[in-house]
Motif scaffolding. Structure first.
Motif, PDB file in Angstrom:
ATOM      1  N   LEU A 708       0.828  -1.213   0.000  1.00  0.00           N
ATOM      2  CA  LEU A 708       0.000   0.000   0.000  1.00  0.00           C
ATOM      3  C   LEU A 708       0.860   1.260   0.000  1.00  0.00           C
ATOM      4  O   LEU A 708       0.529   2.272  -0.634  1.00  0.00           O
ATOM      5  N   GLU A 709       1.971   1.175   0.717  1.00  0.00           N
ATOM      6  CA  GLU A 709       2.849   2.348   0.836  1.00  0.00           C
ATOM      7  C   GLU A 709       3.460   2.726  -0.516  1.00  0.00           C
ATOM      8  O   GLU A 709       3.805   3.898  -0.744  1.00  0.00           O
ATOM      9  N   LYS A 710       3.559   1.751  -1.437  1.00  0.00           N
ATOM     10  CA  LYS A 710       4.111   2.052  -2.769  1.00  0.00           C
ATOM     11  C   LYS A 710       3.154   2.908  -3.592  1.00  0.00           C
ATOM     12  O   LYS A 710       3.566   3.561  -4.555  1.00  0.00           O
ATOM     13  N   ASP A 711       1.865   2.887  -3.199  1.00  0.00           N
ATOM     14  CA  ASP A 711       0.851   3.728  -3.867  1.00  0.00           C
ATOM     15  C   ASP A 711       0.865   3.512  -5.376  1.00  0.00           C
ATOM     16  O   ASP A 711       0.824   4.461  -6.164  1.00  0.00           O
ATOM     17  N   GLY A 722      12.718  -3.557   1.437  1.00  0.00           N
ATOM     18  CA  GLY A 722      13.161  -2.475   2.319  1.00  0.00           C
ATOM     19  C   GLY A 722      12.104  -2.103   3.337  1.00  0.00           C
ATOM     20  O   GLY A 722      12.396  -1.926   4.529  1.00  0.00           O
ATOM     21  N   GLY A 723      10.851  -1.974   2.876  1.00  0.00           N
ATOM     22  CA  GLY A 723       9.771  -1.619   3.790  1.00  0.00           C
ATOM     23  C   GLY A 723       9.516  -2.699   4.836  1.00  0.00           C
ATOM     24  O   GLY A 723       9.286  -2.387   6.016  1.00  0.00           O
ATOM     25  N   TYR A 724       9.579  -3.953   4.411  1.00  0.00           N
ATOM     26  CA  TYR A 724       9.354  -5.065   5.349  1.00  0.00           C
ATOM     27  C   TYR A 724      10.455  -5.078   6.414  1.00  0.00           C
ATOM     28  O   TYR A 724      10.170  -5.235   7.614  1.00  0.00           O
ATOM     29  N   ALA A 725      11.716  -4.889   5.975  1.00  0.00           N
ATOM     30  CA  ALA A 725      12.837  -4.880   6.923  1.00  0.00           C
ATOM     31  C   ALA A 725      12.723  -3.721   7.907  1.00  0.00           C
ATOM     32  O   ALA A 725      13.031  -3.864   9.099  1.00  0.00           O
ATOM     33  N   PHE A 726      12.256  -2.544   7.426  1.00  0.00           N
ATOM     34  CA  PHE A 726      12.077  -1.398   8.319  1.00  0.00           C
ATOM     35  C   PHE A 726      11.043  -1.717   9.397  1.00  0.00           C
ATOM     36  O   PHE A 726      11.260  -1.443  10.586  1.00  0.00           O
ATOM     37  N   LEU A 727       9.906  -2.276   8.990  1.00  0.00           N
ATOM     38  CA  LEU A 727       8.847  -2.589   9.950  1.00  0.00           C
ATOM     39  C   LEU A 727       9.293  -3.650  10.955  1.00  0.00           C
ATOM     40  O   LEU A 727       8.950  -3.580  12.141  1.00  0.00           O
ATOM     41  N   PHE A 777      -7.101  -4.402  -3.231  1.00  0.00           N
ATOM     42  CA  PHE A 777      -6.785  -3.187  -2.483  1.00  0.00           C
ATOM     43  C   PHE A 777      -7.544  -3.155  -1.163  1.00  0.00           C
ATOM     44  O   PHE A 777      -6.987  -2.842  -0.112  1.00  0.00           O
ATOM     45  N   ARG A 778      -8.825  -3.502  -1.215  1.00  0.00           N
ATOM     46  CA  ARG A 778      -9.649  -3.513   0.008  1.00  0.00           C
ATOM     47  C   ARG A 778      -9.165  -4.595   0.975  1.00  0.00           C
ATOM     48  O   ARG A 778      -9.090  -4.367   2.187  1.00  0.00           O
ATOM     49  N   LYS A 779      -8.808  -5.752   0.444  1.00  0.00           N
ATOM     50  CA  LYS A 779      -8.363  -6.842   1.310  1.00  0.00           C
ATOM     51  C   LYS A 779      -7.014  -6.535   1.960  1.00  0.00           C
ATOM     52  O   LYS A 779      -6.754  -6.927   3.102  1.00  0.00           O
ATOM     53  N   ILE A 870       5.890   7.280  10.376  1.00  0.00           N
ATOM     54  CA  ILE A 870       4.633   6.858  11.014  1.00  0.00           C
ATOM     55  C   ILE A 870       3.437   7.454  10.289  1.00  0.00           C
ATOM     56  O   ILE A 870       2.453   6.760   9.993  1.00  0.00           O
ATOM     57  N   ASN A 871       3.498   8.743   9.985  1.00  0.00           N
ATOM     58  CA  ASN A 871       2.371   9.389   9.308  1.00  0.00           C
ATOM     59  C   ASN A 871       2.176   8.858   7.894  1.00  0.00           C
ATOM     60  O   ASN A 871       1.038   8.749   7.413  1.00  0.00           O
ATOM     61  N   LYS A 872       3.281   8.487   7.247  1.00  0.00           N
ATOM     62  CA  LYS A 872       3.170   7.916   5.898  1.00  0.00           C
ATOM     63  C   LYS A 872       2.381   6.609   5.940  1.00  0.00           C
ATOM     64  O   LYS A 872       1.515   6.357   5.094  1.00  0.00           O
ATOM     65  N   TYR A 873       2.670   5.785   6.950  1.00  0.00           N
ATOM     66  CA  TYR A 873       1.955   4.503   7.068  1.00  0.00           C
ATOM     67  C   TYR A 873       0.518   4.712   7.544  1.00  0.00           C
ATOM     68  O   TYR A 873      -0.404   4.024   7.076  1.00  0.00           O
ATOM     69  N   LEU A 874       0.311   5.667   8.463  1.00  0.00           N
ATOM     70  CA  LEU A 874      -1.046   5.893   8.967  1.00  0.00           C
ATOM     71  C   LEU A 874      -1.982   6.395   7.865  1.00  0.00           C
ATOM     72  O   LEU A 874      -3.194   6.123   7.899  1.00  0.00           O
ATOM     73  N   LYS A 875      -1.448   7.097   6.890  1.00  0.00           N
ATOM     74  CA  LYS A 875      -2.278   7.571   5.784  1.00  0.00           C
ATOM     75  C   LYS A 875      -2.865   6.404   4.986  1.00  0.00           C
ATOM     76  O   LYS A 875      -3.918   6.537   4.368  1.00  0.00           O
TER      77      LYS A 875
END
Length: 877
Positions: A708-711, A722-727, A777-779, A870-875
């Protein structure tokens, strides 16, 4: 006159020989050591009734039934016992095992058919007339041919004067006889040790008067054996140990180079050792008195040297130091009492029947673990959700013929009257911290080392305490380090860890946990709490789920990683212990049971705060179930039997407990459609049950939010690493990372699951590239929703750190002020979920940011970085 007598005797002898020849044609084994399987109708029926009180499970027979067909079976008991031989002869055919017709060194006359007794006497008489000596079964071909032909036998290993006869008088040794047979034939000979238990009381170092007069439970006299069988029929049971393949034994190590006499001695010793280990795995080690254990520990060479050094360096009298060490040992040590354990088992059974709807366990894995316990002490590592944990696990082990373990308990539970009772059940107590207590630390280490040396199993709670959030806590490594150092010192040949999941449909301490998470103080354990606990007996809390993971051997783990324990540095040992802790935590997560209550709570909380219909809820649950089944996650039996009914029952339970409430459906809703809304002040309760299954969804949640973050509707797997390793790093204080599975593996595994659920589609031409479907996308948001609470908690903490310099707030007041700020943010709608204000989530966030060097507003650059992330993911949520 003499000549007439000789003529008459010659005619009689001729007729005897003729009759004997005919006899041997129908009964080729003319000895009383042979007891035919079919001995009439009356005798087997009498024996079946006589032995009916002896239990022998069907799984015991499977041990021998799995041996190659055509093998020769020789059953072996430790002590000479016609009682055991007749039991095996009568019971084994009933469970599909070969009947032991040949009793090596046994003479069974009373149960023989009358005609066979007469024929055997004739044969013996004729043999004596011809040879001048009585026949020896071991020196004729009859016994050898019967065994080589596949008839099963029975032998004992220890008997009165047996060694003297073999060693001094050079009488025949049945073990050596079997070795000679195996060397002369191709057919495999298997020796199958079997044990008969007349009780599970551990042997004592000093026998009682009862044992002196009537024998021990291991080797009872005739009177004690008969009295036990008829007084407590269910108390007597039989187990079969692992078969020993004689061919493998004779070809192993240096055995081929030994002479036959040495080979037989070594084989006898190996069988006896195996029987002893098997018995100890059920009764536990020899039970020494508390005083005897104390004396062994306090006078050990290691502790003696330490006490002398400790007294010298601190300029203290040695006597004073010894007195202090003795008082520490009194504070720590258990006072195991088998009679109390039996009484406690009765009480726990009553509690379970009164408060729960039953216990679900994975019996096949428990049977494997029971077999593993014959090799050395087991370390049981359960998760810790409730005080019921340390009652129900020992009870389950006890009812499965395993000794209850010694349990590591916090010193807060040593209060009267429960402290002495817990000690009697095997609990020993540990302080929360060893800081500044060098002598206490050493005494505690020596006590643990002694337990392992004696062979006691130990139960540890790797989380360090009960989980107030419902999810597995990050492992505490202190006690693991103690165990590894004891193993390094040679306390035992191997350490075997058994990760265990213990879960509940409902947990007793729910309201107390909620109070603590909202900032309330934990009430110390005391007698008043015990008295108030009576109210729990009036309620039902669903089922208990206990799932055992396969055992993890430290010896095998060290070998696999090519680590030679004596040679590694302290830093390398700490790394190994840390990885071991995470490996054990991952193992518990892998066998965790997802319950209907956890699924329904997850689906409710992962909605927005808007009302939801029953059909919407069940659609979400179906998506979660599809994912869980693709990952081979363990589901509660009620879900497997009827998932719709299980979900409905959990939903009704939440309505009854007022966690959610029905509301009027909006206009245009289908007729009969129920609509609900979660009660705001009950969301933290639901969050607890949601967290019961959150570990099963975290890899999917990390993957989903990375997508989702890749938009973008098209991406490659490499884009997500990269995103998975960060989380994974960001939430390292929330969820134990996988030691054996890198993030790249987990990303690909979850992409495959998403493809199977039509969330993603592989690109038709571009390799390693995927397209997001419209329904996908919804799932994805359904899975990513598991992280929203944690992101909001970390946002609250970061907002606090942004406002305050690190020297302006004491650690004691910090959490209180963070929760106060969080409440203000919640009222201003800066965060959405009330459960985000959990004290534990906030503490974990503080620990993470401290590990990144963020102590307050003076670390603005790092604060801005994590605030943006954090705000990027919360969006996306």
């Amino acid at each position: 006159m003499i000549e007439i007598f000789i003529q008459i005797w010659g005619k009689i002898k001729g007729r005897i020989r003729s009759w004997t020849a005919k006899t041997l044609a129908t009964h080729p084994i003319p000895f009383f050591s042979f007891l035919p399987r079919h001995i009439g109708q009356v005798t087997p029926t009498m024996l079946r009734l006589f032995f009916s009180g002896i239990k022998m499970g069907e799984e015991q027979g499977a041990v021998a039934r799995n041996l190659p067909p055509g093998s020769i079976f020789i059953y072996a008991s430790k002590y000479r016992s016609r009682f055991e031989y007749l039991f095996c002869h009568n019971r084994f055919p009933q469970i599909g095992l070969p009947c032991p017709e040949i009793g090596l060194d046994y003479r069974i006359i009373f149960f023989q058919p009358v005609l066979r007794i007469l024929k055997n006497i004739i044969y013996i008489f004729d043999f004596f007339i011809q040879k001048g000596v009585f026949p020896n079964p071991y020196k004729t071909d009859d016994l050898r041919e019967a065994l080589a032909g596949g008839r099963a036998g029975f032998l004992n290993l220890i008997e009165k004067k047996g060694f003297y006869r073999r060693f001094v008088k050079e009488k025949n040794d049945p073990i050596r006889y079997l070795i000679d047979i195996q060397k002369s034939i191709d057919r495999s000979v298997y020796i199958i040790p079997q044990l008969m238990f007349f009780g599970r009381t551990p042997d004592r170092s000093i026998p009682s008067l009862l044992e002196f007069l009537f024998g021990t439970e291991e080797n009872p006299g005739r009177i004690r054996r008969i009295v036990t069988l008829f007084k407590n029929p269910g108390k007597v049971f039989v187990e079969i140990s692992d078969p020993i393949h004689l061919k493998d034994f004779l070809s192993s190590g240096s055995i081929p180079n030994e002479n036959p006499e040495s080979q037989s001695l070594l084989l006898r010793k190996q069988i006896i050792d195996q029987i002893n280990r098997h018995r100890q795995s059920i009764t536990g080690p020899i039970l020494k008195s508390r005083e005897e254990l104390k004396e062994d520990i306090l006078t050990s060479q290691r502790l003696t040297k330490f006490l002398e050094h400790y007294a010298h360096t601190r300029n203290l009298p040695l006597q004073k130091v010894r007195k202090e060490a003795n008082s520490y040992l009194d504070e720590i040590a258990a006072n195991y009492n088998y009679a109390f354990v039996r009484f406690a088992a009765f009480c726990v059974r009553w509690i379970i029947n009164s408060m729960f709807e039953g216990v679900t366990i994975n019996q096949p894995v428990l049977n494997q673990i029971k077999n593993q316990s014959k090799k050395g002490p087991l370390i049981f590592v359960p998760c810790h959700k409730s005080h019921i944990d340390y009652l129900v696990l020992p009870y389950i082990l006890f009812t499965n013929n395993m000794p209850p373990p010694h349990t590591v308990a916090g010193k807060n539970l040593s209060f009267w009257p429960l402290g002495p009772l817990f000690r009697s059940g095997g609990a020993f107590f540990i302080r929360r911290s060893f800081k500044g207590a060098a002598l206490y630390s050493k005494v505690f280490f020596e006590y643990v080392q002694k337990l392992l040396e004696e062979g006691f199993n130990i139960e540890i709670f790797i989380e360090g305490g009960r989980s107030r959030t419902g999810k597995l806590l990050i492992p505490k490594l202190g006690f693991l380090s103690i165990l590894m150092n004891a193993y390094r010192n040679g306390a035992c040949d191997d350490l075997t860890f058994v990760p265990i999941f213990i879960g509940y449909d409902r947990v007793l301490e729910e309201s107390a946990y909620l109070n603590e998470l909202e900032g309330g103080q934990k009430d110390p354990e005391n007698l008043t709490q015990v008295i108030k606990a009576r109210k729990f007996l009036k309620r039902k809390y669903g089922r208990i789920y206990i799932k055992f993971h396969e055992a993890i051997s430290i010896k095998d783990l060290l070998s696999k990683n090519r680590i030679h324990l004596p040679d590694i540095s302290p830093k390398e040992l700490n790394t190994f212990v840390r990885n071991l802790g995470y490996r054990l935590t991952n193992a518990i997560d892998r066998v965790s049971v997802v319950t209907p209550h956890a699924l329904v709570a997850s689906a409710i909380l992962n909605f927005s705060k808007k009302p939801f219909s029953e059909s919407q809820l069940k659609t979400r649950i179906d998506s979660y179930l599809t994912y869980l089944m693709s990952q081979n996650t363990t589901l509660a039996d009620s879900i497997l039997l009827d998932s719709q009914l299980a979900v409905n029952n959990a939903l009704d339970n939440y309505i009854q407990r007022r966690f959610i409430e029905p509301i009027s459906p909006p206009k245009g809703s289908p007729d009969g459609e129920r609509v609900f809304q979660a009660k705001e002040y009950r969301r933290p309760n639901l969050d607890y049950y949601k967290n019961n299954c959150v570990s099963s969804f975290i890899p999917a949640a990390f993957t989903a939010i990375s997508i989702l973050e890749k938009d973008a509707f098209q991406f490659s797997a490499a884009d997500l690493h990269g995103g998975y390793a960060f989380l994974q790093e960001f939430y390292k204080y929330e969820f134990a990372y996988s030691v054996d599975r890198p993030s790249e593996y987990l990303v690909r595994k979850n992409i495959k699951a998403f493809i199977d659920d039509a969330i993603l589609m592989p690109h038709p031409t571009l390799p390693d590239t995927y397209n997001l479907t419209s329904s996908g996308f919804r799932k994805l948001k359904l899975f990513a929703g598991f992280l929203k609470t944690y992101f909001e908690s970390y946002a609250v903490v970061l907002n606090f750190l942004k406002r305050y310099h690190h020297n302006t707030t004491s650690p004691k007041d910090q959490l209180r002020k963070i929760q106060n700020l969080g409440n203000r943010m919640y009222k201003r709608n800066e965060i959405e979920n009330k459960e985000s204000l959990s004290k534990m989530y906030c503490q974990n966030a503080v620990d993470f940011f401290l590990s990144q060097g963020i102590k307050g507003s003076d670390n603005q650059e790092k604060i801005d970085y994590y605030w943006d992330m954090i705000n990027k993911y919360l969006k996306q949520l």
